[in-house]
Design an enzyme around this catalytic site. Structure first.
Site, PDB file in Angstrom:
ATOM      1  N   LYS A   1      -6.163   3.142   5.706  1.00  0.00           N
ATOM      2  CA  LYS A   1      -5.686   4.417   5.648  1.00  0.00           C
ATOM      3  C   LYS A   1      -5.914   5.586   5.976  1.00  0.00           C
ATOM      4  O   LYS A   1      -5.154   6.517   6.174  1.00  0.00           O
ATOM      5  CB  LYS A   1      -4.929   3.897   4.484  1.00  0.00           C
ATOM      6  CG  LYS A   1      -4.093   3.156   3.471  1.00  0.00           C
ATOM      7  CD  LYS A   1      -3.965   2.604   2.192  1.00  0.00           C
ATOM      8  CE  LYS A   1      -3.581   0.651   2.351  1.00  0.00           C
ATOM      9  NZ  LYS A   1      -3.433   0.452   0.674  1.00  0.00           N
TER      10      LYS A   1
ATOM     11  N   ASP B   1       1.819   5.635  -4.171  1.00  0.00           N
ATOM     12  CA  ASP B   1       2.114   3.920  -3.207  1.00  0.00           C
ATOM     13  C   ASP B   1       3.244   3.740  -4.126  1.00  0.00           C
ATOM     14  O   ASP B   1       2.962   1.979  -4.564  1.00  0.00           O
ATOM     15  CB  ASP B   1       0.844   3.349  -3.625  1.00  0.00           C
ATOM     16  CG  ASP B   1       0.075   2.223  -3.168  1.00  0.00           C
ATOM     17  OD1 ASP B   1       0.958   2.110  -2.047  1.00  0.00           O
ATOM     18  OD2 ASP B   1      -0.547   1.113  -3.538  1.00  0.00           O
TER      19      ASP B   1
ATOM     20  N   GLN C   1      -6.839   1.723  -4.889  1.00  0.00           N
ATOM     21  CA  GLN C   1      -6.483   0.895  -4.099  1.00  0.00           C
ATOM     22  C   GLN C   1      -6.714  -1.219  -4.850  1.00  0.00           C
ATOM     23  O   GLN C   1      -7.317  -1.606  -5.532  1.00  0.00           O
ATOM     24  CB  GLN C   1      -8.116   0.117  -2.651  1.00  0.00           C
ATOM     25  CG  GLN C   1      -7.527  -0.670  -1.647  1.00  0.00           C
ATOM     26  CD  GLN C   1      -6.955  -1.084  -0.954  1.00  0.00           C
ATOM     27  OE1 GLN C   1      -6.150   0.088  -0.513  1.00  0.00           O
ATOM     28  NE2 GLN C   1      -5.991  -2.617  -0.787  1.00  0.00           N
TER      29      GLN C   1
END
Ligand code: NAP
Length: 279
Positions: free
Chosen positions: A51, A118, A95
């Protein structure tokens, strides 16, 4: 026919690069994504690095915070709250998964909704479910973009989603429902799973078990989306048998995975634009 996520993601990223450059030229602001990693799980380390690399290529700044495996929920919440308040950070990615002693939901909720690129907060989920503006969960959002790129007509189709996790199964079902598919969710307690999957016009595998759905489970002509990503670059669908039945199918790798990153970065640029616009 293969659904080439790499090619579609490339087009989304090209637009994100142009948008990021235009924003920086007009305002001096570089869209910036903060990634937060707890512990050193090898797969998570790789995902975060990917990413960051993609961000750099897209002209998106990155900030990286690493916390030790022993970090507490309170420490992680403090980190995410600080990033949420930092005007130089426009998007935040925690994450997943975090170590099991951490309350992941409490951590996600510390992310400000306008920086939730996200799409993991309850705010983002509710906005998506109500069809209100907000950031889609990145992988489900990527799946929808991939379906759209292949002009899949969803209205009236039976979509069967195998998996109901908060970041993947549940939201992808909601997005399919919003587009007028008739949605069935299956999960670990579903009795006679194949009797459902064999009815699917669109079959989404979000299970986390390598090659779990075989061609036996696929209706002839179905569209098969494999969101799984297991060690060894293996999906949740047994590609070799499922490809014999499917009309469209995503490969692993090169299907859903690249779409997730593209949507994440696209949403980071959109978040930066929104935050600059509000100032
Ligand atoms: P998860 O949180 O572990 O959820 C797995 C889901 O599968 C659960 O809802 C579970 O049911 C269901 N399940 C497990 N065993 C089953 C069985 N035997 N029959 C039917 N359903 C079963 O996993 P996740 O985070 O959603 O991830 C799923 C997969 O997607 C993983 O391979 C992951 O690596 C991948 N993924 C990929 C991306 C990407 O960017 N490509 C992003 C996120 C995740 P219960 O709810 O009943 O336990």
């Amino acid at each position: 026919m293969l659904m080439d996520g790499t090619a579609v993601a490339h087009r989304i990223l090209e637009q994100a690069v142009a948008d990021a450059a235009a924003l920086t030229a007009a305002t001096g602001v570089t869209p910036t994504l903060a990634t937060v990693l707890v512990g050193s799980d090898p797969a998570s380390v790789t995902y975060v690095r990917m990413k960051q690399n993609r961000s750099a290529k897209a002209g998106i700044g990155s900030r990286h915070v690493e916390l030790p495996e022993t970090a507490t929920t309170a420490e992680l919440v403090t980190t995410l709250t600080e990033l949420s308040q930092d005007p130089d950070v426009h998007g935040i990615l925690l994450q997943h998964p975090v170590p099991s002693h951490i309350d992941e939901r409490a951590a996600f909720e510390a992310i400000a909704p306008e920086k939730d690129v996200d799409g993991v907060t309850m705010h983002s989920f509710a906005a998506m479910a109500f069809g209100e503006p907000g950031f889609a969960s990145a992988t489900p959002g990527g799946i929808m973009r991939l379906l759209d790129a292949h002009s899949v007509d969803l209205a009236g189709k039976h979509a069967v989603v195998v998996g109901r996790s908060p970041i993947l199964g549940k939201p992808v079902g909601m997005l399919l429902l919003a587009r007028d598919a008739t949605v069935t969710y299956c999960h670990s307690k579903t009795a006679d799973l194949a009797s459902y999957t064999r009815q699917a016009d669109i079959l989404v595998a979000a299970v986390g078990r390598p090659r779990f759905l075989t061609g036996e489970a696929v209706k002839p002509g179905a569209i098969v989306i494999d969101a799984g990503y297991n060690p060894g670059n293996v999906g949740d669908v047994d590609f070799d048998s499922a490809v014999q039945k499917a009309s469209l199918i995503t490969p692993v790798p090169g299907g859903v995975g690249p779409m997730t990153i593209a949507v994440l970065l696209e949403q980071t640029v959109a978040a930066a634009k929104g935050q600059v616009g509000r100032k």
